[in-house]
Every structure is written in structure tokens, then in C-alpha cells.
Motif scaffolding. Structure first.
Motif, mmCIF file in Angstrom:
data_model
loop_
_atom_site.group_PDB
_atom_site.id
_atom_site.type_symbol
_atom_site.label_atom_id
_atom_site.label_comp_id
_atom_site.label_asym_id
_atom_site.label_seq_id
_atom_site.Cartn_x
_atom_site.Cartn_y
_atom_site.Cartn_z
ATOM 1 N N ASP A 32 -48.121 -6.964 3.604
ATOM 2 C CA ASP A 32 -49.466 -7.373 3.217
ATOM 3 C C ASP A 32 -50.025 -6.398 2.202
ATOM 4 O OD1 ASP A 32 -49.156 -9.343 5.036
ATOM 5 O OD2 ASP A 32 -50.817 -8.751 6.336
ATOM 6 N N ALA A 33 -50.567 -6.951 1.100
ATOM 7 C CA ALA A 33 -51.139 -6.091 0.070
ATOM 8 C C ALA A 33 -52.471 -5.499 0.494
ATOM 9 C CB ALA A 33 -51.320 -6.863 -1.239
ATOM 10 N N GLU A 34 -53.262 -6.244 1.249
ATOM 11 C CA GLU A 34 -54.570 -5.775 1.702
ATOM 12 C C GLU A 34 -54.791 -6.258 3.118
ATOM 13 O OE1 GLU A 34 -56.451 -3.818 0.097
ATOM 14 O OE2 GLU A 34 -55.619 -3.903 -1.901
ATOM 15 N N MET A 35 -55.561 -5.512 3.892
ATOM 16 C CA MET A 35 -55.922 -6.004 5.212
ATOM 17 C C MET A 35 -56.927 -7.137 5.044
ATOM 18 S SD MET A 35 -58.603 -3.419 7.052
ATOM 19 C CE MET A 35 -57.697 -1.925 6.739
ATOM 20 N N PRO A 36 -56.992 -8.082 5.980
ATOM 21 C CA PRO A 36 -57.935 -9.191 5.857
ATOM 22 C C PRO A 36 -59.355 -8.683 5.704
ATOM 23 C CG PRO A 36 -56.411 -9.539 7.681
ATOM 24 C CD PRO A 36 -56.190 -8.155 7.195
ATOM 25 N N GLU A 37 -60.130 -9.415 4.895
ATOM 26 C CA GLU A 37 -61.481 -8.961 4.606
ATOM 27 C C GLU A 37 -62.346 -8.908 5.847
ATOM 28 O OE1 GLU A 37 -64.790 -9.726 1.134
ATOM 29 O OE2 GLU A 37 -62.683 -10.201 0.898
ATOM 30 N N THR A 38 -62.043 -9.720 6.865
ATOM 31 C CA THR A 38 -62.839 -9.710 8.088
ATOM 32 C C THR A 38 -62.662 -8.412 8.863
ATOM 33 O OG1 THR A 38 -61.025 -10.798 9.256
ATOM 34 C CG2 THR A 38 -62.784 -12.193 8.368
ATOM 35 N N THR A 39 -61.576 -7.682 8.616
ATOM 36 C CA THR A 39 -61.358 -6.437 9.348
ATOM 37 C C THR A 39 -61.636 -5.218 8.496
ATOM 38 O OG1 THR A 39 -59.013 -6.336 8.745
ATOM 39 C CG2 THR A 39 -59.582 -7.488 10.775
ATOM 40 N N ARG A 40 -61.729 -5.365 7.179
ATOM 41 C CA ARG A 40 -62.054 -4.226 6.333
ATOM 42 C C ARG A 40 -63.522 -3.886 6.479
ATOM 43 N NH1 ARG A 40 -58.793 -2.676 2.122
ATOM 44 N NH2 ARG A 40 -60.587 -2.169 0.851
ATOM 45 N N GLY A 41 -63.810 -2.608 6.375
ATOM 46 C CA GLY A 41 -65.194 -2.187 6.378
ATOM 47 C C GLY A 41 -65.787 -1.981 7.745
ATOM 48 N N LYS A 42 -64.972 -2.039 8.808
ATOM 49 C CA LYS A 42 -65.511 -1.711 10.121
ATOM 50 C C LYS A 42 -65.839 -0.225 10.124
ATOM 51 C CE LYS A 42 -63.440 -5.345 12.882
ATOM 52 N NZ LYS A 42 -62.602 -5.681 14.031
ATOM 53 N N GLY A 43 -67.102 0.067 10.150
ATOM 54 C CA GLY A 43 -67.502 1.454 9.978
ATOM 55 C C GLY A 43 -68.357 1.945 11.099
ATOM 56 N N CYS A 44 -69.352 2.744 10.737
ATOM 57 C CA CYS A 44 -70.091 3.497 11.737
ATOM 58 C C CYS A 44 -70.865 2.635 12.689
ATOM 59 C CB CYS A 44 -71.030 4.454 11.040
ATOM 60 S SG CYS A 44 -70.169 5.683 10.077
ATOM 61 N N CYS B 180 -50.865 -0.726 1.028
ATOM 62 C CA CYS B 180 -49.920 -0.916 2.132
ATOM 63 C C CYS B 180 -48.491 -0.489 1.786
ATOM 64 C CB CYS B 180 -49.963 -2.356 2.624
ATOM 65 S SG CYS B 180 -51.511 -2.765 3.449
ATOM 66 N N GLU B 181 -48.329 0.395 0.828
ATOM 67 C CA GLU B 181 -47.023 0.991 0.584
ATOM 68 C C GLU B 181 -47.217 2.402 0.071
ATOM 69 O OE1 GLU B 181 -44.912 -1.206 -2.382
ATOM 70 O OE2 GLU B 181 -46.075 -0.362 -4.034
ATOM 71 N N GLY B 182 -46.244 3.268 0.377
ATOM 72 C CA GLY B 182 -46.322 4.628 -0.113
ATOM 73 C C GLY B 182 -45.771 5.640 0.870
ATOM 74 N N GLN C 110 -50.594 -0.156 12.636
ATOM 75 C CA GLN C 110 -51.763 0.708 12.701
ATOM 76 C C GLN C 110 -52.650 0.540 11.477
ATOM 77 O OE1 GLN C 110 -50.865 4.834 13.433
ATOM 78 N NE2 GLN C 110 -52.911 5.536 12.890
ATOM 79 N N LEU C 111 -52.062 0.371 10.301
ATOM 80 C CA LEU C 111 -52.806 0.222 9.056
ATOM 81 C C LEU C 111 -53.241 -1.210 8.787
ATOM 82 C CD1 LEU C 111 -50.689 2.606 6.814
ATOM 83 C CD2 LEU C 111 -52.961 3.049 7.746
ATOM 84 N N GLU C 112 -52.914 -2.124 9.719
ATOM 85 C CA GLU C 112 -53.244 -3.548 9.575
ATOM 86 C C GLU C 112 -52.692 -4.098 8.262
ATOM 87 O OE1 GLU C 112 -57.202 -4.789 11.006
ATOM 88 O OE2 GLU C 112 -57.597 -2.649 11.325
ATOM 89 N N CYS C 113 -51.420 -3.781 8.037
ATOM 90 C CA CYS C 113 -50.756 -4.153 6.791
ATOM 91 C C CYS C 113 -49.673 -5.208 6.978
ATOM 92 C CB CYS C 113 -50.143 -2.909 6.135
ATOM 93 S SG CYS C 113 -51.362 -1.867 5.296
ATOM 94 N N GLY C 114 -49.628 -5.868 8.123
ATOM 95 C CA GLY C 114 -48.646 -6.919 8.316
ATOM 96 C C GLY C 114 -47.262 -6.387 8.636
ATOM 97 N N PRO C 115 -46.232 -7.234 8.504
ATOM 98 C CA PRO C 115 -44.863 -6.848 8.876
ATOM 99 C C PRO C 115 -44.284 -5.791 7.934
ATOM 100 C CG PRO C 115 -45.097 -9.243 8.732
ATOM 101 C CD PRO C 115 -46.310 -8.659 8.102
#
Length: 578
Positions: A440-452, A347-349, A378-383
């Protein structure tokens, strides 16, 4: 200023404008068949077949009083046109009576020539039948053409037998479901037919034993049909409608396409059919998770000029020798995605955007707090934490500078929904590449991995921190990928493995970027544990442990599938067990 939906409005005079949107069909056997041409600014030009849908074709037939669509022949069926190939493409909904009533979507790339001229044959009948608002000619509300105008079919006891006759008359196979019209939206057209009873074996609806015209009935309702040959195409799980796993709706369910014989020509047909430009990658290992259910097509062989994927040569529907590990994925030129690179976390760069097949940067000149907050959202990275304007912290990028002169309202869910100069137009250099840090260092685990499969990847999860090495290669930055877990070194399976995953390995080892990542190992297979399978990195992670994967130790592989990487560097940072 970027426009997302425009209407043609070049002439201030409304009468002139209406005349300038007049379609015609040229080169056919009569006025209701031929090459599609549209008058614009007093000049006739052709329409690109790649962007001319069945709904657009239906409106042209309607406006010309030519009944319903009978066929949309392949490109140049009626000969090549002359003059301009109009750049804009119509986006009709199917309920318009004139082409001028349809919205128009601009195309950023001019990819059509007179070799792509659209052709059309209308029924030219006093009486004809159509299905409307269902997404294809084989699904929708039932309407009939009579006395030069379309009207509704209503019935109080519409059933599968009646529906079968409609599907047969339209050449759409058999009926799967009989609906009332509320599924497709109510119509304000006149009621032409209000009582129907069929045995189910009739060749046309008007041949049924009961077929009542123009008699008012208070208990009858509009009717609809879903036929077995209703076909739809989508790309699933790639982050936009223009990237992901290729899925086809056929015979009432969604299924996939096997990659046997698949190549760039096939992928180009998919992208063209979806209005997504052209294919920039025809296979994307690791891009999406495996599907379930039907595999509809195998051994697809397109010439590249087909309007629809199912017009290509292939094995019969549902016949294949594949598993879902071979599901086809495609990325098209109109696909867009965003990442932050060269930061210590996801979430930085430096802000980078994928567009037209290439990663590029964003100019920081007009990147204010509102625009940066859209990026974090958009990146679900918080404020937002802070903005970098001069590429000092995250470094300068390379390649195109895609976005400049942004102006967001804060309501956008993606940066490209904001106003900005046309793609690639800028007055910046890479010293002004924008960088962003979100809290936010990582997006919440419930939203990560939404794929095909729309987020149903419960077996994918975040990994613990992992020690990493490459072993057995020609130098200390190439070889088989090994990870340390439970004090034992083990390997990684190549299921879903791709260049994005290999780049993360090379970055974590201090070895530059990945040069080559074959699917299977090219050195002698290892023995012992296989720790990782189904690894899914975005490519921007700094550590392999930040990627999604199956639980450690769970796999369906053998060591013939061990992953091997070759990185651009020669210096390696190796973690050693205690």
C-alpha cells in the motif's frame, strides 16, 4: 529474550521466596512510616520513588497491617538508604494483600539512586477508609479497615450525601458521582458495613446517623465514589502511552497544560509519574493536534523531584491566560515508534525505530517474512511486497542498531512486542540494516490523522501535489517556505510546525536535512495568500503533499507566523510554474 511482564522468581524454595519479598518501613516515627525497603536475596534494598505508585503503597500498608496510605512524602523524606536500589518496579493493582502477589515490570535504564528512595506513611489505625480500583486514592470502591482486615461497604440507597462524607474523610474534596461497586469490580472481601445514611456534613463515615455493622442484607450492594480531587495523568495522541499531549483528569473532566514556564524538569516529572523513564523532548511542535475543553494548569514550575505533576508549583486549577495552541506535549525515553525512510513512498524504505530518544535501525539477519509482515501491519501499509537484507536499495543508517534476533508469531501489533535480544544488543553492522516494501502506498484516509484527540481531526486531510520553494534566505536552501496553488505563490503558517515538517521540505527540495526551524519567520513578512496551516508530518514523507494539514487556504494566522527553514545542503531543486 525480551520479557514484557515478569515475576520475581530467583529462589526455587517458595518459603525463601516469600521471605525475600518482605517489605519494611525504616527511619519513620514508628513501624508504619519510613523509607520503603524490600528484602531480596537476603539483602535489604530501597525502591525508586519514580516507580512507586499509590497502589503499590497500599499493598505495603496492607501487608504490614498498618491500615491505609496516609501520605507518600517526597523523596529522601526519611533519609537516604544504603545498599542496592532495586531495578525492578512493582506494578500492583491494589487488591493484593502481599507485595509478592504483585507483578513486576523491568526497567531498561537504571535512572534511580538513593536520592530517589520512596517514603511512605500508613494510617496505623484500628479503623480506616479507602477507595480501591479507581486509579487514584480519590476514586473507587469504598472499603473500611477493621479488625486487622479490609472489608466492603454495602448499602441499598447509597447517595451523594454519603459519598461527600467519604471524600471529606479522605481529603479528596467533594463527591462528583455516587456509584455501585460494579463500576470498579466486585469484591470477595467480607462485608463490614451494610447500611449507611449520612446528612453529608459529617467528618467521618462512621459518624453518620445510620452506620450498621455486620448485619446481613439481601438487597444491599457494594458502593463506590468519584471525588473531585481524583487526578489522573496521560499522554494523548503520540502513538504510545509515553508520548503526546499532556492531559490531566480533574474535577470530572480531562484538560490540558499550558506551556508558559514549561521546561525539561516539568517534562521529567510527567515521564516519571507515568513510568515512562525520562523526557527526551519537553516541547514537540507539530506533534499533536489542538485539544478542546479545559486548560487545567498554567505556569507549572517543578524541581524535577516531585512524584506527581500536581505537586509542582503552578497557578490555581483552571486559571490561565492561554489558548490550546499552547498545549504542552512531551516525548519520554520509553516512547517507541517506527518509520520507513529513503523509499519513494511512506510504505517502503529502511526500517528505523525510535527508542530511548534516538532513531536507530533493525538488523536484517533474522528478519523473515513473519517479522516483515508485522512491520507492514504496524504501519498500516497493507501486505508485504519484499524485504531488503543488505542496505543496497535504501542505504545504510547511522546511530544505534536497536533490534536484532527477532522472532514474531504474526499476532503482534508492534515489532517490539516480538521476542528479540535486549535493546541495542546485536552482532550486526549497518550494512545489514533491514529494509521493507509494503504494497500500500498510503494508509487509508479514514485512519490517517488519528492524533491527540483520539482521531477527531476531521479538518486535517491529504493535500494535492504541491510545488515548493524557499525564498529570501542567505542561500538557495534557506528561506521562507512558499507553495504554489491556483497559480499563486503563498506561505505556510507556523501553527503545529516542527522539525519533522522542516525535514520533509528540505528532503523534497534536495537540500539535505533541516538544521533550524524557528516558529516564526526571521525575514520580512510576505504578503498575499497563506495557503497552509496546521501541517503535521511524521518526518518520513518525501513530499509535503503527503503530510496532513488544514484545507488549503483555511487558517487563523497572519504573515508574522510564516514558516522559515534552514537546510544542511546548498543545491536546490525548484519547481517553476508554467
Amino acid at each position: 529474550m525480551k520479557q514484557h511482564l515478569i515475576t520475581w522468581g530467583y529462589e526455587p524454595n517458595w518459603t525463601q521466596e516469600r521471605r525475600n519479598h518482605q517489605p519494611r518501613l525504616v527511619g519513620g516515627k514508628d513501624r508504619c512510616s519510613g523509607r520503603v525497603e524490600v528484602l531480596h536475596r537476603d539483602e535489604w534494598g530501597t525502591v525508586c520513588d519514580q516507580y512507586f505508585s499509590l497502589l503499590d503503597a497500599g499493598v505495603v500498608c496492607e501487608q504490614l497491617h498498618c491500615g491505609a496510605v496516609a501520605a507518600t512524602p517526597g523523596v529522601t523524606h526519611f533519609g537516604r538508604g544504603s545498599g542496592p536500589v532495586w531495578k525492578e518496579n512493582y506494578h500492583c493493582q491494589g487488591n493484593e494483600s502481599r507485595l509478592i502477589d504483585c507483578p513486576v515490570l523491568p526497567r531498561d535504564q537504571t535512572s534511580c539512586s538513593h536520592g530517589n528512595d520512596a517514603g511512605l506513611t500508613c494510617s496505623d489505625e484500628i479503623w480506616s477508609l479507602r477507595l480501591i480500583n479507581g486509579g487514584s486514592r480519590c476514586d473507587g470502591r469504598v472499603e473500611v479497615y477493621r479488625n486487622g482486615r479490609w472489608g466492603r461497604v454495602q448499602d441499598s440507597a447509597w447517595n451523594i450525601n454519603d459519598s461527600n462524607v467519604v471524600c471529606r474523610e479522605l481529603g479528596c474534596g467533594s463527591a462528583i458521582f455516587a456509584y455501585n461497586s460494579s463500576r470498579y469490580g466486585e469484591s470477595e472481601l467480607p462485608v463490614w458495613v451494610n447500611n449507611v445514611h449520612c446528612e453529608g456534613n459529617e467528618s467521618q463515615l462512621r459518624n453518620c446517623s445510620i452506620f450498621t455493622l455486620n448485619q446481613a442484607s439481601s438487597d444491599s450492594i457494594g458502593v463506590g465514589v468519584l471525588c473531585s480531587d481524583h487526578l489522573q495523568l496521560r499522554l494523548s495522541g503520540g502513538g504510545s502511552t509515553c508520548a503526546g499531549r499532556v492531559e490531566i483528569y480533574y474535577n470530572g473532566s480531562w484538560g490540558t497544560v499550558c506551556d508558559d514556564s514549561w521546561d525539561l524538569d516539568d517534562a521529567n516529572v510527567v515521564c516519571g509519574q507515568l513510568g515512562c523513564g525520562y523526557a527526551v523532548e519537553d516541547k514537540i511542535p507539530g506533534f499533536c493536534g489542538q485539544s478542546k475543553g479545559q486548560i487545567w494548569l498554567d505556569e507549572v514550575r517543578c524541581s524535577g523531584n516531585e512524584s506527581y505533576l500536581w505537586n509542582c508549583s503552578s497557578a490555581p486549577w483552571g486559571r490561565h491566560d492561554c489558548s490550546h495552541k499552547e498545549d504542552v506535549t512531551v516525548k519520554c525515553s520509553e516512547h517507541k515508534e517506527m518509520r520507513l525512510v529513503n523509499g519513494g513512498r511512506r510504505c517502503e524504505g529502511r526500517v528505523e525505530v525510535w527508542y530511548n530518544g534516538t532513531w536507530g535501525t533493525v538488523c536484517s539477519e533474522k528478519l523473515y517474512r513473519v517479522e516483515a509482515e508485522v512491520i507492514c501491519k504496524q504501519l498500516e501499509c497493507g501486505p508485504l511486497a519484499y524485504i531488503e537484507y543488505r542496505a543496497w536499495i535504501y542505504g545504510q543508517g547511522s546511530g544505534p542498531i536497536w533490534i536484532d534476533e527477532m522472532k514474531c508469531s504474526s499476532h503482534e501489533s508492534a515489532l517490539w512486542q516480538c521476542q528479540f535480544d535486549p535493546w541495542g544488543k546485536h552482532n550486526c553492522d549497518h550494512r545489514e540494516d533491514a529494509g521493507v516494501s509494503c504494497k500500500d502506498a498510503e494508509m487509508p484516509e479514514t485512519t490517517r490523522g488519528k492524533g491527540c484527540d483520539g482521531g477527531n481531526e476531521s479538518k486535517s486531510r491529504r493535500l494535492p501535489d504541491l510545488q515548493l520553494r524557499v525564498d529570501g534566505g542567505s542561500n538557495n536552501c534557506s528561506g521562507r517556505v512558499d507553495i504554489l496553488f491556483n497559480n499563486r505563490w503563498g506561505t505556510v503558517c507556523d501553527d503545529s510546525w516542527g522539525l519533522a515538517d522542516a525535514n520533509v521540505v528540505c528532503r523534497q527540495l534536495g537540500c539535505g536535512s533541516a538544521l533550524w526551524t524557528p516558529g516564526a519567520a526571521t525575514i520580512a513578512p510576505a504578503s498575499g495568500d497563506i495557503w497552509l496551516d496546521e501541517v503535521k508530518c511524521t518526518g518520513s514523507e518525501s513530499f509535503l503533499s503527503r503530510c496532513l494539514a488544514s484545507p488549503l487556504g483555511q487558517h487563523d494566522c497572519d504573515h508574522k507566523e510564516d514558516v522559515f527553514v534552514t537546510c544542511s545542503g546548498t543545491k536546490i531543486i525548484r519547481f517553476v510554474s508554467e
